[in-house]
Enzyme design. Structure first.
Site, PDB file in Angstrom:
ATOM      1  N   LYS A  37      32.504  34.878  55.857  1.00 23.09           N
ATOM      2  CA  LYS A  37      33.039  33.613  55.337  1.00 23.09           C
ATOM      3  C   LYS A  37      34.512  33.785  54.947  1.00 23.09           C
ATOM      4  CE  LYS A  37      31.055  35.086  50.971  1.00 23.09           C
ATOM      5  NZ  LYS A  37      29.850  35.125  50.148  1.00 23.09           N
ATOM      6  N   ARG A 130      23.371  29.376  40.835  1.00 24.00           N
ATOM      7  CA  ARG A 130      24.512  28.878  41.576  1.00 24.00           C
ATOM      8  C   ARG A 130      23.983  28.035  42.731  1.00 24.00           C
ATOM      9  NH1 ARG A 130      28.601  33.160  44.343  1.00 24.00           N
ATOM     10  NH2 ARG A 130      26.912  33.135  45.822  1.00 24.00           N
ATOM     11  N   TYR A 246      63.675  35.707  38.527  1.00 24.92           N
ATOM     12  CA  TYR A 246      63.515  34.499  37.727  1.00 24.92           C
ATOM     13  C   TYR A 246      63.303  34.835  36.260  1.00 24.92           C
ATOM     14  CZ  TYR A 246      62.993  31.376  41.764  1.00 24.92           C
ATOM     15  OH  TYR A 246      63.198  30.640  42.896  1.00 24.92           O
ATOM     16  N   MET A 294      58.191  33.216  45.499  1.00 20.89           N
ATOM     17  CA  MET A 294      57.340  32.668  46.562  1.00 20.89           C
ATOM     18  C   MET A 294      57.364  33.521  47.825  1.00 20.89           C
ATOM     19  SD  MET A 294      57.479  28.885  48.302  1.00 20.89           S
ATOM     20  CE  MET A 294      57.397  28.046  46.746  1.00 20.89           C
TER      21      MET A 294
HETATM   22  C1  LIG Z   1      29.499  36.413  49.957  1.00 23.38           C
HETATM   23  C2  LIG Z   1      28.046  36.672  50.025  1.00 23.38           C
HETATM   24  C3  LIG Z   1      27.559  37.927  50.403  1.00 23.38           C
HETATM   25  C4  LIG Z   1      28.450  39.130  50.549  1.00 23.38           C
HETATM   26  O1  LIG Z   1      28.809  39.586  49.269  1.00 23.38           O
HETATM   27  P1  LIG Z   1      29.743  40.885  49.044  1.00 23.38           P
HETATM   28  O2  LIG Z   1      29.750  41.055  47.586  1.00 23.38           O
HETATM   29  O3  LIG Z   1      31.074  40.538  49.605  1.00 23.38           O
HETATM   30  O4  LIG Z   1      29.092  42.002  49.777  1.00 23.38           O
HETATM   31  C5  LIG Z   1      26.197  38.055  50.583  1.00 23.38           C
HETATM   32  N1  LIG Z   1      25.353  37.009  50.367  1.00 23.38           N
HETATM   33  C6  LIG Z   1      25.792  35.805  49.970  1.00 23.38           C
HETATM   34  C7  LIG Z   1      24.813  34.725  49.739  1.00 23.38           C
HETATM   35  C8  LIG Z   1      27.143  35.596  49.771  1.00 23.38           C
HETATM   36  O5  LIG Z   1      27.567  34.390  49.344  1.00 23.38           O
END
Ligand SMILES: *Cc1c(COP(=O)(O)O)cnc(C)c1O
Length: 346
Positions: A37, A130, A246, A294
């Site tokens: 992702k 979550r 800055y 930046m």
């Molecule tokens: C992002 C995610 C993972 C991977 O987690 P890491 O800590 O990056 O290994 C696995 N399962 C779910 C549901 C996730 O959202």
């Protein structure tokens, strides 16, 4: 067409990516998937997926449907799981794409059944609170008629030796007896090192593949995949009392040679590196002084005699160390990396 080369490079080590994946796979008998992702945690999802596919990875996890589409020509669509669930209006496109939804709520289960069903994954919540179906909603009727490939849950504190880990494991073991699926999956990167009980049929590491180290057991074997390099745009000598950047947050206490480097917070080198970040020039470590801007950062190169305009300098991007220095997480350090880099895979 004119072309310009970027003064910023992201060096990505494909062999190490694969070696990290194999290491995670070797921790038990479960299959090993990959969380890709957020554009493969910033490295480029297409490049990551192609390499891990060739290494034997068969399960890829993304958050959004757009992310599934982005990699859908690289692997059979049923190898892609979309974590963030479904909305009614997306269902026709989802069926057309053929990637597998992770259903997270009773409403989503009902939508999927009403659409004619087909293979799905289901997330149950075992305590992170979550995403996922809470134990209070679990019943035979809820899951009846669904063809569930993976039943998954997600650990909240796998990077700590917290009693929450065992509590989540216990809940998941109980839920896995109540919900029929082809396969079960609980562990993210850190969860893999909580022991084989946590592995079930499939583990789902993300961060560790990209070089992140969140448990001591990972330190020796997990190697960095990402290196950053940027150009020196200008150097200057300053005198005691001169300020840099800055708001003049840095004042030289003695004659200081400063180099201005072509990386800034728009590239993901956030302001939290100001005063704590390190760059590496000719094998020597040089500190970031003053504010990060930046597009630019300033470093003290007094200890380096031969640095000149146009030289490349390595931006130290050790994930675990930089997380400690900046207060950012290793996940943020990777996923913030901006769009201005030239990506160079080896
Ligand atoms: C992002 C995610 C993972 C991977 O987690 P890491 O800590 O990056 O290994 C696995 N399962 C779910 C549901 C996730 O959202």
């Amino acid at each position: 067409m004119v072309e310009f080369s970027s003064p910023l490079r992201l060096h990505l080590d494909g062999a190490t990516l694969v070696a990290n994946w194999r290491y995670m796979q070797s921790q038990g008998n479960a299959a090993c998937g990959a969380a890709v992702k957020a554009n493969g945690y910033g490295l480029g999802a297409r490049q990551v997926v192609a390499r891990l596919r060739d290494a034997g990875c068969r399960n890829f996890f993304v958050a959004h449907w757009g992310e599934a589409l982005e990699i859908a020509d690289l692997v059979p669509p049923e190898w892609i799981a979309v974590l963030n669930g479904i909305e009614a209006r997306e269902i026709p496109a989802i069926k057309q794409l053929g990637a597998i939804p992770v259903l997270n709520t009773p409403h989503q289960l009902a939508l999927w059944k009403a659409s004619g069903g087909g293979t799905c994954h289901v997330m149950v919540d075992t305590g992170i609170n979550r995403l996922g179906i809470g134990p209070e909603h679990v019943s035979d009727a809820l899951f009846a008629g669904l063809d569930i490939d993976l039943l998954i849950s997600h650990l909240a504190s796998a990077d700590e030796d917290s009693p929450q880990n065992a509590a989540q494991l216990d809940r998941f073991q109980q839920l896995s007896k109540l919900v029929t699926a082809n396969r079960y999956s609980l562990a993210n990167s850190a969860g893999v090192f909580l022991g084989p009980d946590y592995h079930f049929d499939l583990v789902r590491p993300g961060l560790a593949l990209y070089g992140g180290v969140t448990r001591p057991e990972m330190e020796a074997a997990i190697k960095p995949v990402v290196k950053l390099a940027a150009r020196i745009l200008q150097t200057r000598w300053l005198q005691a009392g001169d300020s840099v950047g800055y708001n003049a947050t840095y004042i030289c206490s003695s004659p200081t040679q400063v180099a201005t480097i072509s990386i800034g917070y728009a590239d993901g080198y956030l302001r939290s590196f100001g005063g704590v970040g390190l760059l590496d020039l000719n094998g020597k470590s040089v500190p970031v002084i003053g504010r990060v801007s930046m597009d630019l950062v300033t470093v003290d190169i007094t200890s380096i005699s031969d640095a000149i305009e146009g030289d490349w300098i390595d931006v130290n991007y050790n994930l675990a160390k930089n997380a400690k220095l900046t207060g950012l997480s290793q996940y943020e350090l990777l996923t913030n990396l901006g769009k201005r880099f030239e990506y160079i895979w080896s």
